[in-house]
Motif scaffolding. Structure first.
Motif, mmCIF file in Angstrom:
data_model
loop_
_atom_site.group_PDB
_atom_site.id
_atom_site.type_symbol
_atom_site.label_atom_id
_atom_site.label_comp_id
_atom_site.label_asym_id
_atom_site.label_seq_id
_atom_site.Cartn_x
_atom_site.Cartn_y
_atom_site.Cartn_z
ATOM 1 N N TRP A 97 -4.795 -1.571 -4.430
ATOM 2 C CA TRP A 97 -5.709 -2.504 -2.591
ATOM 3 C C TRP A 97 -6.082 -1.999 -2.091
ATOM 4 O O TRP A 97 -6.583 -0.839 -2.445
ATOM 5 C CB TRP A 97 -4.153 -2.889 -2.162
ATOM 6 C CG TRP A 97 -3.190 -3.796 -2.640
ATOM 7 C CD1 TRP A 97 -1.832 -4.485 -3.378
ATOM 8 C CD2 TRP A 97 -3.484 -5.482 -2.988
ATOM 9 N NE1 TRP A 97 -1.610 -4.912 -3.228
ATOM 10 C CE2 TRP A 97 -2.283 -6.364 -3.052
ATOM 11 C CE3 TRP A 97 -4.578 -5.881 -1.643
ATOM 12 C CZ2 TRP A 97 -2.355 -7.177 -3.032
ATOM 13 C CZ3 TRP A 97 -4.231 -7.547 -2.339
ATOM 14 C CH2 TRP A 97 -2.558 -8.026 -2.613
ATOM 15 N N LEU A 116 -0.298 5.644 -0.808
ATOM 16 C CA LEU A 116 -0.985 4.929 0.558
ATOM 17 C C LEU A 116 -1.597 6.115 1.165
ATOM 18 O O LEU A 116 -1.972 6.718 1.073
ATOM 19 C CB LEU A 116 0.245 3.902 1.262
ATOM 20 C CG LEU A 116 0.878 2.451 0.501
ATOM 21 C CD1 LEU A 116 2.174 2.468 1.674
ATOM 22 C CD2 LEU A 116 0.169 0.966 0.634
ATOM 23 N N PHE A 140 2.752 -0.121 6.145
ATOM 24 C CA PHE A 140 1.874 -1.898 4.975
ATOM 25 C C PHE A 140 2.730 -0.863 3.611
ATOM 26 O O PHE A 140 3.300 0.661 3.796
ATOM 27 C CB PHE A 140 0.918 -1.044 4.035
ATOM 28 C CG PHE A 140 -0.420 -1.323 5.640
ATOM 29 C CD1 PHE A 140 -0.350 -1.483 5.992
ATOM 30 C CD2 PHE A 140 -1.293 -1.435 4.762
ATOM 31 C CE1 PHE A 140 -1.168 -2.308 7.403
ATOM 32 C CE2 PHE A 140 -3.145 -1.950 5.792
ATOM 33 C CZ PHE A 140 -2.253 -2.955 6.884
ATOM 34 N N ILE A 175 3.451 -1.224 -0.698
ATOM 35 C CA ILE A 175 3.104 -1.866 -2.287
ATOM 36 C C ILE A 175 4.278 -1.932 -3.189
ATOM 37 O O ILE A 175 5.009 -0.957 -3.174
ATOM 38 C CB ILE A 175 1.992 -0.927 -2.882
ATOM 39 C CG1 ILE A 175 0.543 -0.825 -1.977
ATOM 40 C CG2 ILE A 175 1.718 -1.518 -3.908
ATOM 41 C CD1 ILE A 175 -0.972 -0.258 -2.628
ATOM 42 N N LEU A 180 1.324 -6.809 -0.853
ATOM 43 C CA LEU A 180 0.804 -5.897 0.075
ATOM 44 C C LEU A 180 1.294 -6.186 0.819
ATOM 45 O O LEU A 180 0.817 -6.994 1.915
ATOM 46 C CB LEU A 180 -0.783 -5.205 0.292
ATOM 47 C CG LEU A 180 -1.219 -4.468 1.017
ATOM 48 C CD1 LEU A 180 -0.238 -3.062 1.177
ATOM 49 C CD2 LEU A 180 -2.474 -4.656 1.527
ATOM 50 N N CYS A 235 -7.443 -7.088 -4.828
ATOM 51 C CA CYS A 235 -6.083 -5.989 -5.860
ATOM 52 C C CYS A 235 -7.290 -5.954 -7.223
ATOM 53 O O CYS A 235 -7.497 -7.190 -7.121
ATOM 54 C CB CYS A 235 -4.912 -6.419 -5.753
ATOM 55 S SG CYS A 235 -4.632 -7.828 -7.202
#
Length: 116
Positions: free
Chosen positions: A36, A58, A66, A68, A79, A94
């Protein structure tokens, strides 16, 4: 033809949450490392995180807020964004990481606006 399609963006207040989704024909999320990215207004696209079969990674600025994830059966990547901040505003994309680093096959992205 590889074509990522992102969805789930919108307008949210600071502290709010959004869950973005991504599907991509021509890419297998069970094989590819999926990433992302975010492009803030007037700035270059930057990595938010990626996920492969060894798990997600991340960037520090979003860790703890966040997440994923992916669904191999549905060939989807997600996300989940919690506690959004105004600096989270931008277009989220993405892509397979191997394509992203070569600047290839970007989709339209989905706009996220964090504002009160």
């Amino acid at each position: 033809q590889v074509q990522p399609v992102e969805s789930g963006g919108g307008l949210v207040q600071p502290g709010g949450s959004l869950n973005l989704s991504c599907t991509a024909s021509g890419i297998s999320v069970s094989i590819d490392v999926m990433a992302w990215y975010r492009q803030a207004p007037g700035k270059q696209r930057e990595l938010v995180g990626h996920i492969g079969n060894s798990g997600p990674n991340l960037v520090d600025s979003v860790k703890g807020r966040f997440t994923i994830s992916k669904d191999n059966a549905k060939n989807m990547v997600y996300l989940q964004m919690n506690n959004l901040k105004p600096e989270g505003t931008g277009v989220y994309y993405c892509n397979a990481l191997r394509l992203a680093i070569r600047g290839k096959n970007w989709g339209q992205g989905t706009q996220v606006t964090v504002s009160s």
